[in-house]
Design a protein around this motif. Structure first.
Motif, mmCIF file in Angstrom:
data_model
loop_
_atom_site.group_PDB
_atom_site.id
_atom_site.type_symbol
_atom_site.label_atom_id
_atom_site.label_comp_id
_atom_site.label_asym_id
_atom_site.label_seq_id
_atom_site.Cartn_x
_atom_site.Cartn_y
_atom_site.Cartn_z
ATOM 1 N N ARG A 69 12.353 1.749 2.925
ATOM 2 C CA ARG A 69 12.957 0.834 2.230
ATOM 3 C C ARG A 69 14.578 0.418 3.150
ATOM 4 N NH1 ARG A 69 13.134 -3.573 -0.400
ATOM 5 N NH2 ARG A 69 14.893 -4.039 -1.673
ATOM 6 N N PHE A 85 2.209 5.475 3.096
ATOM 7 C CA PHE A 85 3.556 5.700 3.509
ATOM 8 C C PHE A 85 3.807 5.535 5.163
ATOM 9 C CE2 PHE A 85 4.688 6.783 -0.595
ATOM 10 C CZ PHE A 85 5.800 6.456 -0.953
ATOM 11 N N TYR A 90 14.074 5.074 -2.958
ATOM 12 C CA TYR A 90 14.111 3.817 -2.813
ATOM 13 C C TYR A 90 15.624 3.116 -3.026
ATOM 14 C CZ TYR A 90 12.919 -1.306 -3.858
ATOM 15 O OH TYR A 90 12.678 -2.675 -3.803
ATOM 16 N N LEU A 116 5.917 1.152 -8.015
ATOM 17 C CA LEU A 116 5.176 2.142 -7.041
ATOM 18 C C LEU A 116 3.702 1.608 -6.937
ATOM 19 C CD1 LEU A 116 5.125 4.984 -5.724
ATOM 20 C CD2 LEU A 116 4.677 5.972 -8.057
ATOM 21 N N PHE A 175 10.306 9.399 -5.539
ATOM 22 C CA PHE A 175 9.994 7.621 -4.908
ATOM 23 C C PHE A 175 11.218 6.952 -5.354
ATOM 24 C CE2 PHE A 175 5.349 8.817 -5.309
ATOM 25 C CZ PHE A 175 5.296 9.175 -4.230
ATOM 26 N N MET A 224 10.026 7.368 1.131
ATOM 27 C CA MET A 224 10.554 6.012 0.480
ATOM 28 C C MET A 224 11.747 5.486 1.028
ATOM 29 S SD MET A 224 9.372 3.599 -1.496
ATOM 30 C CE MET A 224 8.277 4.166 -2.591
#
Length: 460
Positions: free
Chosen positions: A41, A137, A449, A104, A445, A37
């Protein structure tokens, strides 16, 4: 949007570095839930990202989570959600404000993974396949140009002039402007989380709170007794953990309601540590199953201060008096039957012999010859079967590591180190852990992020 790329163009010539060089990039260490994640990001925000994973592929722990179905998050209300992390839940408040359950679910949907909610609010992919989550992902990483290298173990983070300069792998030095440590805990070493992040953080001067196994089966001192009942799975029983040895348990203190982390009751510190109703099982070394795992961290912590024992109420729906009346009625009605036969209606088959042994009532004694005192001993077995706890199974058997990099040294707005600019943390390497139900993954997660976003801002 547009502005970001313009800023980058202006900032590119940095002295003798080639424009857009390696040293401008973000390196993420560990391609688990938090690391993937964070990498995705950071890249989405315009950073050049290198994701390093020491095993042969990403998402190893996701693949085994939720019995390989991947319990992603939970549908329970927000207050309850935060309470599942214990006192450290407050740290996540701002993080969840930025990226939470709905985000999510939307993210996964964007990459073709639909979700569903099951009992206990647990949210899973509709396909019941954790591999779909890892695939989502991987698509995200490819789409944003993240470079993923597997089979690369990071040995340390380099600091120059008081800030992050890159990472040392086994082979070489990799320059970076920002590093995100997403190395996981010290549990499930087969998935790659073997505590590397704690060692790396400690070498950089970060305080690492004591690591303890959480969500782990418990070993008992009375091993032979547990072994004689090995494999018996009990439903709707109440397990209560007490401070002190088994013989000191006052069964009148057994709570009627659940009490423990994630439950709203806040009790003064007494003899009772936690109490939960649900499913558990006997193993060759002690006890396991859902309620045992949920209580294990509180038990592990209490063992630091002294002996701990547990009491199992096999008939929690009945008060002692109700059960007393029922036993007397059964023993009168079926007075000619031997004790062993009478027990068949009360207990799982594998528990009959241990019960005969522990109560000392002869197996063939007919019901109408069993004395009131013997009936009380049976009542004690049914309402408070006790074991002394030796300890938990080792870290490698736990599902989650409790403890980790101290939250006091991490900025909750960025996941950035308060000691070393350019260093970020996410997921289980931090001192955050929760009960089962999707809470640990959501924290990974969400912190990933926020860490990825902050690291990308620094690298531009």
């Amino acid at each position: 949007g547009r502005k970001m790329t313009d800023d980058r163009a202006v900032a590119a010539p940095r002295g003798f570095l080639n424009p857009g060089t390696e040293s401008d990039r973000v390196v993420v260490v560990g391609a688990g839930a938090g690391g993937m994640m964070a990498a995705g990001r950071a890249a989405e925000m315009g950073a050049r990202v290198l994701l390093l994973e020491k095993t042969d592929g990403p998402g190893k722990k996701i693949l085994v989570s939720g019995k390989s179905r991947c319990n992603l998050t939970n549908a329970c209300d927000y207050e309850h959600f935060l309470s599942m992390y214990g006192p450290n839940g407050r740290f996540l408040h701002g993080v969840f404000h930025r990226f939470f359950r709905e985000d999510l679910i939307a993210f996964l949907k964007r990459y073709g993974v639909e979700t569903k909610t099951e009992r206990g609010g647990r949210i899973f992919p509709v396909s019941d396949d954790a591999a779909d989550v890892v695939m989502a992902f991987q698509r995200h990483l490819r789409k944003h140009g993240v470079e993923l290298r597997t089979g690369v173990a990071v040995k340390g983070v380099a600091v120059r002039g008081g800030r992050v300069a890159g990472v040392h792998t086994q082979e070489k030095f990799v320059p970076a402007r920002a590093v995100v440590l997403a190395t996981g805990g010290a549990t499930w070493p087969a998935t790659g989380s073997s505590g590397d992040g704690y060692r790396i953080a400690a070498l950089l001067g970060h305080a690492v709170t004591k690591l303890r196994p959480a969500l782990v089966p418990l070993a008992v001192i009375e091993t032979e007794r547990a072994k004689s009942m090995q494999g018996v799975s009990l439903r709707n029983v109440r397990l209560t953990a007490f401070r002190g040895a088994a013989e000191t348990i006052d069964s009148a203190r057994i709570p009627r309601e659940d009490d423990g982390r994630g439950l709203q009751k806040r009790r003064k510190r007494g003899q009772v540590i936690e109490s939960r109703m649900g499913e558990m099982l006997f193993t060759h070394f002690g006890i396991g199953g859902p309620i045992t795992l949920l209580m294990s961290l509180a038990v592990v912590d209490a063992l630091e201060e002294g002996p701990v024992s547990v009491s199992i109420d096999l008939k929690p729906a009945l008060t002692e008096q109700m059960l007393r009346v029922r036993l007397q009625r059964d023993f009168d009605t079926f007075g000619k039957r031997g004790f062993r036969n009478l027990l068949a209606g009360l207990l799982p088959r594998k528990m009959v012999d241990p019960c005969i042994e522990m109560t000392g009532i002869p197996a063939e004694r007919p019901g109408h010859q069993i004395s009131a005192g013997e009936r009380e001993r049976l009542l004690g077995f049914l309402k408070s079967l006790r074991f002394n706890i030796r300890g938990s199974l080792p870290m490698t058997s736990a599902m989650v590591t409790a403890g980790g990099v101290s939250l006091r040294e991490i900025d909750p707005r960025t996941m950035g180190s308060r000691l070393i600019p350019g260093l970020y943390f996410c997921g289980e390497v931090m001192d955050i852990d929760a009960d089962t139900g999707g809470f640990n993954l959501q924290a990974a997660f969400s912190t990933g992020y926020v860490a990825g976003e902050a690291a990308s801002a620094l690298s531009r």
